[in-house]
Enzyme design. Structure first.
Site, short mmCIF file in Angstrom:
data_model
loop_
_atom_site.label_atom_id
_atom_site.label_comp_id
_atom_site.label_asym_id
_atom_site.label_seq_id
_atom_site.Cartn_x
_atom_site.Cartn_y
_atom_site.Cartn_z
N ASP A 1 1.13 -1.22 -0.01
CA ASP A 1 0.00 0.02 -0.14
C ASP A 1 0.82 1.24 -0.18
O ASP A 1 1.88 1.07 -0.67
CB ASP A 1 -1.06 -0.24 1.01
CG ASP A 1 -2.41 0.33 1.17
OD1 ASP A 1 -2.70 1.93 0.56
OD2 ASP A 1 -3.04 -0.40 0.87
N HIS B 1 -3.44 5.55 3.71
CA HIS B 1 -3.89 4.58 3.56
C HIS B 1 -3.54 3.14 4.04
O HIS B 1 -4.32 2.18 4.00
CB HIS B 1 -4.23 4.19 1.89
CG HIS B 1 -5.63 3.49 0.98
ND1 HIS B 1 -4.90 2.24 1.16
CD2 HIS B 1 -6.63 3.38 0.63
CE1 HIS B 1 -6.08 1.75 0.38
NE2 HIS B 1 -7.25 2.13 0.52
N SER C 1 -11.43 -1.18 -0.82
CA SER C 1 -10.31 -1.31 0.11
C SER C 1 -9.90 -1.80 1.43
O SER C 1 -9.30 -2.64 1.97
CB SER C 1 -9.17 0.32 0.52
OG SER C 1 -8.54 0.46 -0.78
#
Length: 658
Positions: free
Chosen positions: A181, A253, A440
């Site tokens: 990520d 994220h 996600s």
């Protein structure tokens, strides 16, 4: 109630894109339309398997010459960048080659007799959606997400019942989940700590090779810390960001995804993670705006313990790889090769199905790499169990899990997914929490669940682990809106409720069912029978060694007995013990060999293989002499009764949960 907080941004997608660079699928939609001006800088070329006597690896000098030859076919200066994996290399194109031009170049190169496939080194984006804040596990009437971590409990139809699973296990520090990520915030209080086997966060690695995208002043390095992935107004006017994204603040994220999997729990701080005792390997593959496919493939292979040129070996290979990222493209040959390679190492790849643009029906197709064969693709559900409006769906989805949604027109968001976060708009600032929505966060819910399952049966292979998770999933409900059942999710039929794009899931569009961690963990320790050495066919009188020694059972258990049987004749050297020899009948036909194992708790599992013994040359029926049949522990009749009863439905005594 309407889903105001989730629906409004979908009605004004362009406004969302102005503030969120990694939201839904619109960035990829823009970038992939026609001959868009968005530049494509690299191609991934996979060569055909070498002929006998030819080397299987490529020297840099040879690759430079090969790049020159291939470039001559295109009429451009193609340069060798780096090897990616066996028979696969990354080549750099001249600047400002559009996506349409790159596609045509890839088609031209694919016609080369030495080339197996050519794919564009596509940018991949994080698959988060619109966020709202909340730091708490229990319901909190005053918080921005009133229901807290509702998805971990059991009050709502799509909740995963992690609270019940924790009564069996909270995970194992022997399990490593790699999060590919944006990197990680090592100092976040819900990740900066230890589990029984050591630090929750392992050192990891930064695979972002382009310094401009990396935003940390260099390319690849041993530091996967997240420096921020904000995109400024200046960025969007320059390459490589032009056309790929809009102005946005840093998303943090990777930290959010990692916290869903395994935030420190019972530490008096913030939120609860699913795989509480498991460890997380942060691998940075996304920078400003996006990350390249080739970097992601290198990172996947490294995370699995495979060698990657120019990168130190990974001392803590992962059993599970989480990919909360993707692009609206088919699975490329290079992606499939990387997935196949890591799966041979026993690694499970979990990926988000994708976030769609409701105005574009084609964007609901499952994204890559989730659409690659062997990847566990996860679609997103609302709290009521219907598909959340933005989630991609289709036959490639393996299972569904909560993705986050809101049902209030003002005030608190009731059903977001709580995550660790940071208040810094560009660089790291104050550590915080936030509730987010997007597939996600469906993917790490499944990855965390698999970590719990491996804690009680560490030797389960990926296919069997997924099978048990699917068999124990709960059936999708039929959800109504204003008294009328929502339409069924159907990729070929436009949804009438396009504003929300909600639909009732089926097993052909949203996977086997709704994840139920408690049920999956309860069956994970059951034994798993495995037969090795079997072949599809043998000549009459030919023999093959069969073994059940690869069979496994849960932690703290042992296999106490192996029993073999065969139908239609006794063609086994022994009917007890882990090994036997099967000898094909002299008269041909087919035989089915059955292995039954029993573990120390009395649990049983079976496996069978069918072997073609050549053309049948004589009748298989013989006159009855009134005696009992042989054929091993079960006998011929027993084996056939098992076949008629349906071995697959009885394996592990797993019953579907409704």
């Amino acid at each position: 109630m309407t889903e105001q907080l989730c629906r409004a941004p979908l009605r004004a997608l362009s406004a969302v894109l102005a503030t969120l660079g990694m939201c839904l699928w619109a960035p990829m939609g823009v970038a992939s339309s026609g001959d868009a001006a968005t530049p494509i800088t690299q191609l991934i070329v996979r060569y055909k398997a070498p002929t006998e006597g030819r080397a299987t690896t490529f020297a840099a000098s040879n690759e430079s010459a090969r790049a020159k030859r291939l470039g001559a076919r295109l009429g451009v200066a193609l340069t060798f960048n780096r090897p990616l994996m066996e028979r696969t290399s990354v080549y750099r194109l001249p600047s400002a080659v559009s996506r349409g031009q790159a596609k045509r170049m890839a088609e031209t190169l694919a016609a080369d007799p030495s080339v197996e496939s050519v794919s564009i080194d596509e940018p991949k984006h994080a698959l988060q959606s619109v966020p709202a804040n909340d730091p708490f596990y229990p319901p909190n009437a005053t918080g921005p997400v009133a229901q807290g971590q509702w998805y971990l409990r059991d009050e709502q139809p799509s909740a995963i019942r992690a609270n019940a699973a924790w009564a069996t296990t909270t995970g194992s520090s022997n399990n490593v989940v790699a999060v590919l990520d944006t990197g990680i915030l090592f100092n976040h209080p819900d990740l900066n700590g230890s589990v029984p086997g050591g630090a929750k966060l392992l050192p990891g690695y930064d695979f972002v090779s382009d310094p401009t995208i990396a935003n940390d002043g260099n390319g690849r390095d041993p530091d996967p810390a997240d420096p921020g992935d904000f995109v400024s107004s200046t960025d969007v006017q320059r390459e490589p960001f032009r056309g790929e994204c809009g102005v946005s603040s840093s998303s943090w994220h990777g930290t959010a995804v990692a916290s869903v999997i395994g935030a420190l729990t019972n530490n008096g701080v913030g939120m609860a993670g699913i795989d509480q005792a498991g460890r997380i390997l942060p691998v940075r593959v996304l920078g400003k705006c996006f990350g390249s496919t080739s970097d992601i493939l290198d990172a996947m292979r490294w995370a699995a313990g495979l060698a990657v040129a120019g990168v130190p070996a990974n001392p803590t290979p992962a059993r599970i790889i989480n990919l909360s990222l993707g692009s609206a493209t088919p699975c490329s040959a290079a992606e499939q090769a990387a997935v196949d390679e890591v799966r041979t190492r026993g690694v499970i790849v979990v990926a988000a199905a994708g976030n769609a643009d409701p105005s574009d029906p084609s964007s609901y197709a499952v994204s890559s790499p989730a659409n690659c064969r062997g990847v566990v693709a996860v679609a997103g559900l609302r709290h009521e169990g219907d598909k959340v409006g933005y989630s991609s769906f289709g036959s490639q989805v393996a299972i569904s899990a909560p993705a986050g949604n809101c049902v209030s027109q003002s005030g608190a968001c009731l059903y977001g997914i709580t995550t660790a976060w940071n208040k810094g708009a560009t660089s790291p600032g104050v550590m915080d929490y936030q509730a987010e929505v997007g597939t996600s966060f469906s993917a790490p819910i499944v990855a965390g669940a698999m970590g719990l399952m491996l804690a009680v049966h560490p030797n389960l292979n990926g296919d069997e682990l997924l099978r048990r998770m699917q068999l124990t999933s709960r059936r999708f409900p039929v959800v109504q809106d204003s008294g009328t059942a929502l339409p069924e999710c159907n990729p070929s039929v436009p949804l009438s409720n396009r504003a929300d794009a909600r639909c009732n899931c089926t097993t052909s569009t949203c996977g086997a069912g709704m994840l139920d961690i408690a049920s999956a963990v309860s069956v994970a320790p059951l034994p798993h029978a495995v037969i090795t050495g079997a072949v599809a066919s043998l000549s009459p009188n030919q023999s093959v060694n069969l073994s059940g020694s690869a069979s496994t059972t849960g932690s703290g258990r042992t296999i106490t007995s192996y029993r073999w049987s065969v139908a239609p004749a006794n063609l086994l050297s022994t009917t007890t013990g882990p090994d036997t020899v099967f000898t094909a009948s002299a008269t041909g036909g087919q035989a089915t060999v059955l292995l039954e194992i029993t573990d120390s708790t009395g649990q049983i599992d079976t496996e069978m293989v069918t072997i073609d013994m050549g053309p049948q040359t004589a009748p298989q029926l013989t006159p009855s002499n009134g005696g009992g049949g042989g054929g091993g522990a079960f006998g011929v009749l027993g084996a056939f009764l098992l076949l008629l009863a349906g071995i697959g439905a009885s394996r592990n005594r797993v019953l579907r949960k409704d």
